[in-house]
Design a protein around this motif. Structure first.
Motif, PDB file in Angstrom:
ATOM      1  N   LEU A  46       0.835  -1.203   0.000  1.00  0.00           N
ATOM      2  CA  LEU A  46       0.000   0.000   0.000  1.00  0.00           C
ATOM      3  C   LEU A  46       0.869   1.252   0.000  1.00  0.00           C
ATOM      4  O   LEU A  46       0.570   2.228  -0.698  1.00  0.00           O
ATOM      5  CB  LEU A  46      -0.925  -0.004   1.211  1.00  0.00           C
ATOM      6  CG  LEU A  46      -1.886   1.180   1.345  1.00  0.00           C
ATOM      7  CD1 LEU A  46      -2.757   1.332   0.104  1.00  0.00           C
ATOM      8  CD2 LEU A  46      -2.763   1.014   2.594  1.00  0.00           C
ATOM      9  N   ALA A  47       1.948   1.237   0.763  1.00  0.00           N
ATOM     10  CA  ALA A  47       2.868   2.380   0.776  1.00  0.00           C
ATOM     11  C   ALA A  47       3.455   2.610  -0.614  1.00  0.00           C
ATOM     12  O   ALA A  47       3.596   3.762  -1.060  1.00  0.00           O
ATOM     13  CB  ALA A  47       3.986   2.147   1.794  1.00  0.00           C
ATOM     14  N   ALA A  48       3.769   1.531  -1.316  1.00  0.00           N
ATOM     15  CA  ALA A  48       4.321   1.645  -2.669  1.00  0.00           C
ATOM     16  C   ALA A  48       3.293   2.250  -3.621  1.00  0.00           C
ATOM     17  O   ALA A  48       3.635   3.058  -4.495  1.00  0.00           O
ATOM     18  CB  ALA A  48       4.777   0.278  -3.169  1.00  0.00           C
ATOM     19  N   ARG A  49       2.024   1.886  -3.452  1.00  0.00           N
ATOM     20  CA  ARG A  49       0.975   2.455  -4.311  1.00  0.00           C
ATOM     21  C   ARG A  49       0.804   3.950  -4.058  1.00  0.00           C
ATOM     22  O   ARG A  49       0.548   4.726  -4.986  1.00  0.00           O
ATOM     23  CB  ARG A  49      -0.344   1.719  -4.091  1.00  0.00           C
ATOM     24  CG  ARG A  49      -0.346   0.295  -4.630  1.00  0.00           C
ATOM     25  CD  ARG A  49      -1.761  -0.245  -4.799  1.00  0.00           C
ATOM     26  NE  ARG A  49      -2.466  -0.395  -3.542  1.00  0.00           N
ATOM     27  CZ  ARG A  49      -2.389  -1.467  -2.765  1.00  0.00           C
ATOM     28  NH1 ARG A  49      -1.606  -2.488  -3.107  1.00  0.00           N
ATOM     29  NH2 ARG A  49      -3.086  -1.540  -1.643  1.00  0.00           N
ATOM     30  N   VAL A  50       0.931   4.345  -2.791  1.00  0.00           N
ATOM     31  CA  VAL A  50       0.849   5.778  -2.476  1.00  0.00           C
ATOM     32  C   VAL A  50       1.993   6.530  -3.158  1.00  0.00           C
ATOM     33  O   VAL A  50       1.784   7.600  -3.758  1.00  0.00           O
ATOM     34  CB  VAL A  50       0.896   6.007  -0.951  1.00  0.00           C
ATOM     35  CG1 VAL A  50       1.015   7.505  -0.638  1.00  0.00           C
ATOM     36  CG2 VAL A  50      -0.354   5.430  -0.286  1.00  0.00           C
ATOM     37  N   ARG A  51       3.198   5.974  -3.085  1.00  0.00           N
ATOM     38  CA  ARG A  51       4.345   6.636  -3.723  1.00  0.00           C
ATOM     39  C   ARG A  51       4.134   6.741  -5.234  1.00  0.00           C
ATOM     40  O   ARG A  51       4.397   7.786  -5.839  1.00  0.00           O
ATOM     41  CB  ARG A  51       5.639   5.871  -3.422  1.00  0.00           C
ATOM     42  CG  ARG A  51       6.015   5.847  -1.950  1.00  0.00           C
ATOM     43  CD  ARG A  51       7.471   5.469  -1.741  1.00  0.00           C
ATOM     44  NE  ARG A  51       7.792   4.170  -2.321  1.00  0.00           N
ATOM     45  CZ  ARG A  51       7.660   3.007  -1.695  1.00  0.00           C
ATOM     46  NH1 ARG A  51       7.170   2.977  -0.459  1.00  0.00           N
ATOM     47  NH2 ARG A  51       8.000   1.879  -2.273  1.00  0.00           N
ATOM     48  N   ALA A  52       3.658   5.672  -5.836  1.00  0.00           N
ATOM     49  CA  ALA A  52       3.438   5.677  -7.285  1.00  0.00           C
ATOM     50  C   ALA A  52       2.328   6.650  -7.679  1.00  0.00           C
ATOM     51  O   ALA A  52       2.385   7.290  -8.744  1.00  0.00           O
ATOM     52  CB  ALA A  52       3.090   4.268  -7.765  1.00  0.00           C
ATOM     53  N   GLY A  53       1.334   6.800  -6.805  1.00  0.00           N
ATOM     54  CA  GLY A  53       0.205   7.671  -7.112  1.00  0.00           C
ATOM     55  C   GLY A  53       0.545   9.147  -7.128  1.00  0.00           C
ATOM     56  O   GLY A  53      -0.235   9.959  -7.643  1.00  0.00           O
ATOM     57  N   ASP A  54       1.710   9.512  -6.588  1.00  0.00           N
ATOM     58  CA  ASP A  54       2.092  10.923  -6.577  1.00  0.00           C
ATOM     59  C   ASP A  54       2.264  11.465  -7.990  1.00  0.00           C
ATOM     60  O   ASP A  54       2.075  12.660  -8.221  1.00  0.00           O
ATOM     61  CB  ASP A  54       3.384  11.114  -5.777  1.00  0.00           C
ATOM     62  CG  ASP A  54       3.734  12.581  -5.586  1.00  0.00           C
ATOM     63  OD1 ASP A  54       2.912  13.324  -5.022  1.00  0.00           O
ATOM     64  OD2 ASP A  54       4.829  12.985  -6.022  1.00  0.00           O
ATOM     65  N   ALA A  55       2.590  10.602  -8.935  1.00  0.00           N
ATOM     66  CA  ALA A  55       2.762  11.043 -10.329  1.00  0.00           C
ATOM     67  C   ALA A  55       1.455  11.604 -10.887  1.00  0.00           C
ATOM     68  O   ALA A  55       1.455  12.594 -11.636  1.00  0.00           O
ATOM     69  CB  ALA A  55       3.258   9.886 -11.195  1.00  0.00           C
ATOM     70  N   ALA A  56       0.331  11.004 -10.509  1.00  0.00           N
ATOM     71  CA  ALA A  56      -0.966  11.488 -10.987  1.00  0.00           C
ATOM     72  C   ALA A  56      -1.283  12.864 -10.401  1.00  0.00           C
ATOM     73  O   ALA A  56      -1.869  13.719 -11.078  1.00  0.00           O
ATOM     74  CB  ALA A  56      -2.061  10.490 -10.621  1.00  0.00           C
ATOM     75  N   ILE A  57      -0.892  13.077  -9.148  1.00  0.00           N
ATOM     76  CA  ILE A  57      -1.105  14.386  -8.514  1.00  0.00           C
ATOM     77  C   ILE A  57      -0.263  15.452  -9.218  1.00  0.00           C
ATOM     78  O   ILE A  57      -0.754  16.548  -9.531  1.00  0.00           O
ATOM     79  CB  ILE A  57      -0.760  14.311  -7.019  1.00  0.00           C
ATOM     80  CG1 ILE A  57      -1.745  13.375  -6.295  1.00  0.00           C
ATOM     81  CG2 ILE A  57      -0.789  15.704  -6.377  1.00  0.00           C
ATOM     82  CD1 ILE A  57      -1.377  13.057  -4.864  1.00  0.00           C
ATOM     83  N   ASP A  58       0.988  15.133  -9.487  1.00  0.00           N
ATOM     84  CA  ASP A  58       1.858  16.074 -10.189  1.00  0.00           C
ATOM     85  C   ASP A  58       1.314  16.385 -11.582  1.00  0.00           C
ATOM     86  O   ASP A  58       1.351  17.535 -12.043  1.00  0.00           O
ATOM     87  CB  ASP A  58       3.276  15.503 -10.303  1.00  0.00           C
ATOM     88  CG  ASP A  58       3.979  15.417  -8.951  1.00  0.00           C
ATOM     89  OD1 ASP A  58       3.523  16.069  -7.997  1.00  0.00           O
ATOM     90  OD2 ASP A  58       4.991  14.695  -8.867  1.00  0.00           O
ATOM     91  N   ALA A  59       0.815  15.359 -12.265  1.00  0.00           N
ATOM     92  CA  ALA A  59       0.293  15.544 -13.614  1.00  0.00           C
ATOM     93  C   ALA A  59      -0.929  16.459 -13.616  1.00  0.00           C
ATOM     94  O   ALA A  59      -1.105  17.286 -14.523  1.00  0.00           O
ATOM     95  CB  ALA A  59      -0.058  14.192 -14.234  1.00  0.00           C
ATOM     96  N   LEU A  60      -1.766  16.330 -12.594  1.00  0.00           N
ATOM     97  CA  LEU A  60      -2.931  17.203 -12.497  1.00  0.00           C
ATOM     98  C   LEU A  60      -2.529  18.658 -12.278  1.00  0.00           C
ATOM     99  O   LEU A  60      -3.137  19.567 -12.849  1.00  0.00           O
ATOM    100  CB  LEU A  60      -3.849  16.737 -11.363  1.00  0.00           C
ATOM    101  CG  LEU A  60      -4.843  15.625 -11.719  1.00  0.00           C
ATOM    102  CD1 LEU A  60      -5.548  15.122 -10.469  1.00  0.00           C
ATOM    103  CD2 LEU A  60      -5.869  16.118 -12.739  1.00  0.00           C
ATOM    104  N   GLU A  61      -1.498  18.877 -11.458  1.00  0.00           N
ATOM    105  CA  GLU A  61      -1.039  20.267 -11.283  1.00  0.00           C
ATOM    106  C   GLU A  61      -0.567  20.832 -12.611  1.00  0.00           C
ATOM    107  O   GLU A  61      -0.889  21.982 -12.957  1.00  0.00           O
ATOM    108  CB  GLU A  61       0.078  20.359 -10.246  1.00  0.00           C
ATOM    109  CG  GLU A  61       0.420  21.812  -9.952  1.00  0.00           C
ATOM    110  CD  GLU A  61       1.773  22.028  -9.276  1.00  0.00           C
ATOM    111  OE1 GLU A  61       1.992  23.135  -8.740  1.00  0.00           O
ATOM    112  OE2 GLU A  61       2.603  21.112  -9.303  1.00  0.00           O
ATOM    113  N   ASP A  62       0.190  20.054 -13.370  1.00  0.00           N
ATOM    114  CA  ASP A  62       0.650  20.514 -14.680  1.00  0.00           C
ATOM    115  C   ASP A  62      -0.532  20.821 -15.594  1.00  0.00           C
ATOM    116  O   ASP A  62      -0.532  21.831 -16.326  1.00  0.00           O
ATOM    117  CB  ASP A  62       1.543  19.458 -15.339  1.00  0.00           C
ATOM    118  CG  ASP A  62       2.876  19.292 -14.623  1.00  0.00           C
ATOM    119  OD1 ASP A  62       3.273  20.213 -13.879  1.00  0.00           O
ATOM    120  OD2 ASP A  62       3.519  18.235 -14.803  1.00  0.00           O
TER     121      ASP A  62
END
Length: 233
Positions: A46-62
């Motif tokens: 689950l921790a690994a999925r949270v880390r991987a999910g940060d890319a989607a957050i960054d992409a939304l900001e862009d």
């Protein structure tokens, strides 16, 4: 093109940006809660999925920034509308930083999973995480509703989060003094708590942007900070 058409197009474009902000906020809230859950369950997957999910957050900001830049270039918003667009961009920036803090929490969870658990620590961390997620939820709700009173309430709650963080720090300090074997995990846990406390700061920044959007002025007085640990990562 008539003024009515221009205004309608601007409103439509702004709704798109606001929808992206709310989606981003939802991802950040989920990341924080799941990172705290991963710590509690010592769940490295689950921790690994949270880390991987940060890319989607960054992409939304862009995506939000690109959309707002296009909106500014094509629509030429007036002063009030310009303030709204700038507020959207600043809220997105605060959410991106909160997402980074959730990612840091998840990174340390993977390390802590290999260490001896500290009694009661994960429960304290989860309570702190829930408090800051509620702040973030209310700050975004205040933005959608243009609710200055709710935004001011979020801003005031940052003091409570600071006090919760200070209490957790004292709890970890007690563990370290009583049992030197807990020093390593307690230091990691302290920095996790600090990351979560910073999310409270980001939620407060969102609330302050709401106040600026509605009133045209940032809150006049500096909000007091109550981190008495004097420690930074």
């Amino acid at each position: 093109m008539s003024t009515a058409h221009i205004l309608t197009a601007f409103d439509r474009d702004l709704e798109v940006a606001q929808a992206l902000v709310m989606r981003m906020g939802g991802l950040v809230e989920t990341a924080l809660l799941e990172a705290a859950e991963a710590l509690d369950r010592r769940d490295e997957d689950l921790a690994a999925r949270v880390r991987a999910g940060d890319a989607a957050i960054d992409a939304l900001e862009d995506q939000i920034n690109a959309h707002c830049a296009e909106l500014l270039a094509l629509r030429g918003p007036t002063a009030g509308d310009l303030r709204t667009v700038l507020t959207v961009m600043k809220i997105a920036a605060a959410l991106e930083r909160a997402g980074d803090d959730a990612k840091k929490l998840a990174k340390r969870t993977a390390v802590l999973a290999q260490m001896t658990p500290v009694p009661g620590a994960s429960g304290s961390i989860r309570r702190l995480a829930k408090a800051v997620v509620q702040m973030l939820t209310d700050a975004l709700d205040a933005y959608i509703r243009r609710d200055v009173k709710l935004a001011e309430d979020v801003r005031a709650r940052d003091r409570d989060v600071d006090q919760m963080y200070n209490s957790i720090f004292r709890e970890f300090l007690t563990h370290m003094m009583e049992d030197p074997r807990t020093i390593g995990p307690c230091m990691h846990l302290h920095f996790i708590a600090k990351n979560i406390e910073r999310v409270g700061d980001h939620a407060t920044s969102v609330a302050e942007q709401v106040i600026y959007l509605v009133t045209g002025a940032m809150p006049g007085e500096d909000r007091p900070k109550f981190d008495t640990t004097g420690l930074e990562e």
